[in-house]
Scaffold this active site. Sequence first.
Site, mmCIF file in Angstrom:
data_model
loop_
_atom_site.group_PDB
_atom_site.id
_atom_site.type_symbol
_atom_site.label_atom_id
_atom_site.label_comp_id
_atom_site.label_asym_id
_atom_site.label_seq_id
_atom_site.Cartn_x
_atom_site.Cartn_y
_atom_site.Cartn_z
ATOM 1 N N ASP A 168 -17.445 -57.246 31.266
ATOM 2 C CA ASP A 168 -18.552 -58.189 31.325
ATOM 3 C C ASP A 168 -18.912 -58.732 29.951
ATOM 4 O O ASP A 168 -19.065 -59.936 29.761
ATOM 5 C CB ASP A 168 -19.765 -57.482 31.952
ATOM 6 C CG ASP A 168 -20.549 -58.399 32.862
ATOM 7 O OD1 ASP A 168 -19.975 -59.401 33.314
ATOM 8 O OD2 ASP A 168 -21.733 -58.113 33.129
ATOM 9 N N ASP A 189 -23.228 -57.639 40.007
ATOM 10 C CA ASP A 189 -24.310 -56.904 39.365
ATOM 11 C C ASP A 189 -25.158 -56.142 40.376
ATOM 12 O O ASP A 189 -26.092 -55.438 39.994
ATOM 13 C CB ASP A 189 -25.208 -57.866 38.581
ATOM 14 C CG ASP A 189 -24.453 -58.548 37.454
ATOM 15 O OD1 ASP A 189 -23.598 -57.884 36.845
ATOM 16 O OD2 ASP A 189 -24.699 -59.732 37.195
#
Length: 325
Positions: A210, A256
Site C-alpha cells: 500500500d 481497507d
Amino acid sequence: NSYLWLHSGVGLLIPFVATPEGTALAYGSLVFMALLPIFFGALRSVSCGKSKNSSDMPETITGRDAARFPIIASCTLFGLYLFFKIFSQEYINLLLSMYFFVLGILALAHTMSPFMNRIFPANIPIKQYQLLFTQGSGETKEEMVNYEFDTKDMICLVISTVVGVWYILKKHWIANNLFGLAFALNGVELLHLNNISTGCILLGGLFVYDVFWVFGTNVMVTVAKSFEAPIKLVFPQDLLEKGLGASQFAMLGLGDIVIPGNLKKNTRTYFHTSFLAYIFGLGLTIWVMHTFKHAQPALLYLVPACIGFPLVVALLKGELTEMFR
C-alpha cells in the site's frame, strides 16, 4: 485498492472545499459503513465455520497464500495500469462493469439471503429449483455447474438484479455502496485465516504494498481514478447542498475493510479489541488525510493498529504464545 481521498464525479482529483458539516457527515458515514461488513461478516463467519455443508465452508488463507498475495496484487494493479495506458478506458470499464454486474448480483443475493429467510411469509409455498450444466454423455458425463436454490433465493436474485441494472445505467453512489457492502461482507464472512501468524504476514506484506504504490508511484491513484467498479465505498461531501445528486465524494477502498476485517479471533475480548483498533486506525487515516489534503494508504495506519492492539492485550493477559499457536 486501498485509498481514501476526495474524488469528483467525473473521475478527477480536484480541489474542493466542503463545509464542516458535509465533511463530518461523509467521513462519519464511511466509518459506519466500513464497520457494518466487519461486524456482521464476523458474526456470519461463525455460523459459516460451524456449517456441516461443504459448500458453505469458508476459504482458508494459509501462510504461503498470505506471502503471495501482495505480489499477486502488485502484478494485477500494474497490469491494470498498463491496460488503462494502452487501451481505451471506456471499453475496459464497459467490460469490467459487466463482470462486476454479475458478481455484484450474486454477492448481494447471498448477503440478503439470511434476512429473507426471516421475513419470508410462512403461508407462501417454497419451491425448489436446480440449475444443472453437464459435459459429455453416458459414463463420461461430468457436472460443470450444479446450483440448487428456492423461491426465497429467486426473490433475492430479482432484487439484486434491479440494483445491478440501476448501477449499470446510472452508476449511482447508493447502488455502488450496496454492491460494495455486499462484496466486503462476503469477503469477511467467507475468507478465514488459519492462524494469527498468517494474518500478520498478510497485513505486513500489504502494508508495504500500500505504501509503495500510493507514495512511491502514481499507479494506485491512476488506476483508482480510471477504474469504474464497485470496489470502494463512497459518500458525497456535498450531500447537504445537492442531495442525492451530489458529486464530490470521499471514498474508502474495500481492501481497507476486508483485509483488516479478517484478522479476528473467536473470543469476545480479542474481537472487541480488534474492532476498536480498526475504528482508531481508520479515524487516524481520515484525520491525516484531512490535515495534509493528500490521498492516504489506509493500511499504513490500520495495520499497526489492528496488529498492535490485540498483541498488547495478549501480552497483558499472558496469552501471547497461546495466541500465535
